[in-house]
Write a protein that holds these residues in place. Structure first.
Motif, PDB file in Angstrom:
ATOM      1  N   TRP A 198     -19.329  22.261  -6.496  1.00  0.00           N
ATOM      2  CA  TRP A 198     -19.870  22.570  -7.823  1.00  0.00           C
ATOM      3  C   TRP A 198     -18.758  22.837  -8.849  1.00  0.00           C
ATOM      4  O   TRP A 198     -17.835  23.582  -8.613  1.00  0.00           O
ATOM      5  N   GLU A 199     -18.882  22.150  -9.951  1.00  0.00           N
ATOM      6  CA  GLU A 199     -17.897  22.217 -11.037  1.00  0.00           C
ATOM      7  C   GLU A 199     -18.562  22.821 -12.265  1.00  0.00           C
ATOM      8  O   GLU A 199     -19.576  22.321 -12.749  1.00  0.00           O
ATOM      9  N   PRO A 200     -18.012  23.921 -12.810  1.00  0.00           N
ATOM     10  CA  PRO A 200     -18.693  24.621 -13.901  1.00  0.00           C
ATOM     11  C   PRO A 200     -18.494  23.955 -15.263  1.00  0.00           C
ATOM     12  O   PRO A 200     -17.448  23.357 -15.535  1.00  0.00           O
ATOM     13  N   LEU A 201     -19.503  24.086 -16.120  1.00  0.00           N
ATOM     14  CA  LEU A 201     -19.422  23.672 -17.520  1.00  0.00           C
ATOM     15  C   LEU A 201     -19.762  24.892 -18.379  1.00  0.00           C
ATOM     16  O   LEU A 201     -20.882  25.412 -18.311  1.00  0.00           O
ATOM     17  N   PHE A 202     -18.813  25.345 -19.179  1.00  0.00           N
ATOM     18  CA  PHE A 202     -19.023  26.530 -20.001  1.00  0.00           C
ATOM     19  C   PHE A 202     -19.324  26.131 -21.440  1.00  0.00           C
ATOM     20  O   PHE A 202     -18.838  25.126 -21.953  1.00  0.00           O
ATOM     21  N   ALA A 203     -20.126  26.959 -22.098  1.00  0.00           N
ATOM     22  CA  ALA A 203     -20.416  26.801 -23.526  1.00  0.00           C
ATOM     23  C   ALA A 203     -20.419  28.176 -24.173  1.00  0.00           C
ATOM     24  O   ALA A 203     -20.606  29.189 -23.499  1.00  0.00           O
TER      25      ALA A 203
END
Length: 412
Positions: A405-410
């Motif tokens: 799992w690879e995180p995507l931050f906003a």
């Protein structure tokens, strides 16, 4: 001047900064569209005028007044950690940084000679604060404000871009494109998209024979590898309020990677792409007409492979790993620099800096194993001037066969 004084000087006068258009601009435009559908004919003219005011004049003056995002996710500025979850099931956030989505990826065999590196996304539901798997999309970018995502359908390159309402899970609007798209990124204010265009799927894989030594003997194995070179053709800049797009041709760089996506510079009037080879993390900037340009003064020393980049006030630059310290577990440190001079101000814990929480804290991957053991990281909150780390997620297993799992931050 000691390190503490340098940090204090670099962080000073934050309140006086004039930032770009506030986060959530895309959300406010789309929210106005949703509300317009439910009002009576007698209020249509007034609503249209309000939408124009939001799209044209409001963001710089009042970025939050018309916000209809759920208070549970948007307004809580504390730490939401789940160190027992990997991949996470419940909201992970700190300050302005929110884990908006994550993906796993596998090589999916399509034929004897063809495979595709396919992502499977889990998106944050702002109502429940939980991550829900959504297998419809091959590529996702989440806008500041955490209510809208730009999505591409499974077959890449795609001929249209969807604007997904993260609350309802439905596509609010489809934007057709003249040049097929394989990658997406929002501008810092959320008002525009840069879509990277390709002639073929940038995630294609082909069979390759590789040699390895096992028990003193050389053996050959077949593996799926990325295409040599890239089919990238250029980029489109799309204004979300009007859906108007302009395409700019840009030849692919000399690169061993098929995927060479563009992203906006901080101010939104430049784009950059990563250039592999020579020096890792090198970035090439372009103006919006496709001309190669020098990096802006405050982005000159950034690396395209370090996701955090500039601090919110623009006065600190997150750079890559500088050292690992033996121990149990091993400690990693990354460099924090002056973005205009490249001079190191200090180091901060974390081997891979992912997102700024505020002007002094970041979210990073940090090693949970010793240097003698297999690398295994977890998401942590780190603070400039402190060696303390706050675990945010469980540790991630590493695999050669798939992308864990690879995180995507906003930003909120």
């Amino acid at each position: 001047m000691n390190v503490e004084e340098l940090v204090r000087e670099a962080l000073r006068e934050q309140a006086a900064d004039q930032r770009p258009t506030g986060p959530g601009f895309a959300d406010r435009v789309l929210s106005a569209r949703r509300r317009r559908r439910t009002r009576t004919f007698a209020t249509v003219a007034a609503t249209v005028a309000a939408v124009v005011a939001v799209a044209v004049g409001v963001p710089l003056l009042d970025s939050g007044k018309d916000d209809v995002r759920p208070a549970g996710v948007v307004q809580q500025g504390g730490i939401h950690a789940h160190p027992d979850q990997s991949p996470p099931r419940d909201l992970i956030a700190a300050g302005d940084a929110v884990l908006a989505a994550y993906y796993t990826a596998d090589t999916v065999v399509k034929s004897d000679t063809r495979a595709v590196f396919e992502r499977t996304y889990s998106l944050l539901d702002p109502d429940t604060g939980r991550y829900e798997k959504d297998t419809r999309w091959s590529y996702v970018a989440v806008a500041p404000g955490l209510k809208t995502a730009a999505v591409l359908e499974r077959e890449l390159p795609a001929r249209r871009i969807g604007l997904l309402d993260l609350v309802t899970g439905e596509v609010e609007r489809w934007i057709p494109v003249a040049h097929a798209v394989g990658g997406l990124a929002f501008s810092y204010d959320g008002g525009r998209l840069v879509a990277t265009t390709y002639d073929e799927n940038p995630d294609l894989r082909h069979k390759e024979t590789a040699s390895a030594v096992e028990n003193g003997k050389t053996v050959e194995r077949q593996m799926w590898a990325s295409s040599m070179g890239s089919s990238r053709t250029g980029f489109s800049v799309i204004d979300l309020a009007s859906a108007q797009a302009s395409w700019t041709p840009v030849k692919a760089g000399r690169d061993i990677s098929a995927r060479q996506d563009f992203a906006f510079g901080r101010t939104g009037d430049t784009v950059y792409s990563q250039v592999i080879g020579g020096r890792d993390g090198l970035q090439q900037f372009y103006d919006l007409t496709g001309g190669k340009i020098d990096a802006p003064a405050d982005e000159r020393y950034l690396r395209s492979d370090v996701a955090a980049r500039l601090s919110p006030n623009g006065r600190l630059a997150a750079l890559g790993l500088t050292k690992e310290v033996a121990g149990s577990p091993g400690r990693s440190y990354s460099s924090i620099r002056d973005p205009r001079t490249g001079k190191e101000i200090t180091k901060v814990r974390g081997g891979h800096l992912l997102a700024w929480v505020d002007d002094k804290r970041l979210i990073a991957w940090e090693r949970v194993t010793s240097l003698e053991e297999e690398y295994r990281p977890q998401l942590v909150l780190v603070t400039i001037g402190s060696d303390k780390v706050v675990p945010l997620s469980g540790s991630r297993e590493e695999s050669l066969e798939r992308q864990e799992w690879e995180p995507l931050f906003a930003r909120r």
